[in-house]
Design a protein around this motif. Structure first.
Motif, mmCIF file in Angstrom:
data_model
loop_
_atom_site.group_PDB
_atom_site.id
_atom_site.type_symbol
_atom_site.label_atom_id
_atom_site.label_comp_id
_atom_site.label_asym_id
_atom_site.label_seq_id
_atom_site.Cartn_x
_atom_site.Cartn_y
_atom_site.Cartn_z
ATOM 1 N N GLU A 35 -39.555 2.530 -4.722
ATOM 2 C CA GLU A 35 -39.026 4.075 -5.145
ATOM 3 C C GLU A 35 -37.602 3.791 -6.170
ATOM 4 O O GLU A 35 -36.637 2.841 -5.873
ATOM 5 N N ILE A 36 -37.473 4.304 -7.205
ATOM 6 C CA ILE A 36 -36.260 4.530 -7.799
ATOM 7 C C ILE A 36 -36.071 6.321 -7.881
ATOM 8 O O ILE A 36 -36.865 6.642 -8.412
ATOM 9 N N ASP A 37 -34.910 6.498 -7.407
ATOM 10 C CA ASP A 37 -34.353 7.612 -7.641
ATOM 11 C C ASP A 37 -33.100 7.781 -8.409
ATOM 12 O O ASP A 37 -31.894 7.456 -8.057
ATOM 13 N N ALA A 38 -33.327 7.995 -9.912
ATOM 14 C CA ALA A 38 -32.409 8.125 -10.589
ATOM 15 C C ALA A 38 -31.193 9.122 -10.328
ATOM 16 O O ALA A 38 -30.028 8.794 -10.690
ATOM 17 N N GLU A 39 -31.533 10.313 -10.013
ATOM 18 C CA GLU A 39 -30.803 11.431 -9.592
ATOM 19 C C GLU A 39 -29.734 10.892 -8.575
ATOM 20 O O GLU A 39 -28.487 11.362 -8.630
ATOM 21 N N GLU A 40 -30.385 10.146 -7.423
ATOM 22 C CA GLU A 40 -29.481 9.848 -6.284
ATOM 23 C C GLU A 40 -28.933 8.346 -6.539
ATOM 24 O O GLU A 40 -27.992 7.811 -5.997
ATOM 25 N N MET A 41 -29.265 7.788 -7.767
ATOM 26 C CA MET A 41 -28.833 6.319 -8.181
ATOM 27 C C MET A 41 -29.198 5.325 -7.136
ATOM 28 O O MET A 41 -28.308 4.506 -6.784
ATOM 29 N N THR A 42 -30.292 5.518 -6.432
ATOM 30 C CA THR A 42 -30.767 4.591 -5.423
ATOM 31 C C THR A 42 -32.118 4.020 -5.823
ATOM 32 O O THR A 42 -33.051 4.642 -6.598
ATOM 33 N N MET A 43 -32.445 2.781 -5.094
ATOM 34 C CA MET A 43 -33.717 2.046 -5.338
ATOM 35 C C MET A 43 -34.025 1.513 -4.100
ATOM 36 O O MET A 43 -33.197 1.245 -3.087
ATOM 37 N N THR A 44 -35.602 1.592 -3.550
ATOM 38 C CA THR A 44 -35.977 1.157 -2.271
ATOM 39 C C THR A 44 -36.891 0.020 -2.671
ATOM 40 O O THR A 44 -37.712 0.248 -3.618
ATOM 41 N N LEU A 45 -36.590 -1.344 -2.204
ATOM 42 C CA LEU A 45 -37.124 -2.354 -2.633
ATOM 43 C C LEU A 45 -37.633 -3.117 -1.342
ATOM 44 O O LEU A 45 -37.252 -2.923 -0.381
#
Length: 71
Positions: A35-45
């Motif tokens: 997942e990439i959450d640009a609003e929260e500036m996080t990525m799940t890898l």
């Protein structure tokens, strides 16, 4: 338990704890961006994602790494 990557240069039988009774987790196929959450500036890898993949996927989400490991 040991984690072995596709870049590992070890012979698994020699690095496995407890000889043949140990467990090796191989991360070659655990290389997905979940997942990439640009609003929260996080990525799940997944834990097998390479730094190159991470940087490329971050750019697609208009994100960047504040710093990166240098080896």
């Amino acid at each position: 338990m040991k984690v072995a990557t596709r870049f590992s240069h070890n012979i698994p039988k020699l690095v496995c704890p407890n000889g043949e009774d140990g467990l090796i987790i191989y991360t070659k196929y655990l290389n997905c961006v979940v997942e990439i959450d640009a609003e929260e500036m996080t990525m799940t890898l997944d834990n097998g994602v390479t730094l190159r993949q991470l940087s490329s996927e971050a750019a697609k989400g208009r994100l960047a790494l504040p710093y990166a490991a240098y080896w």
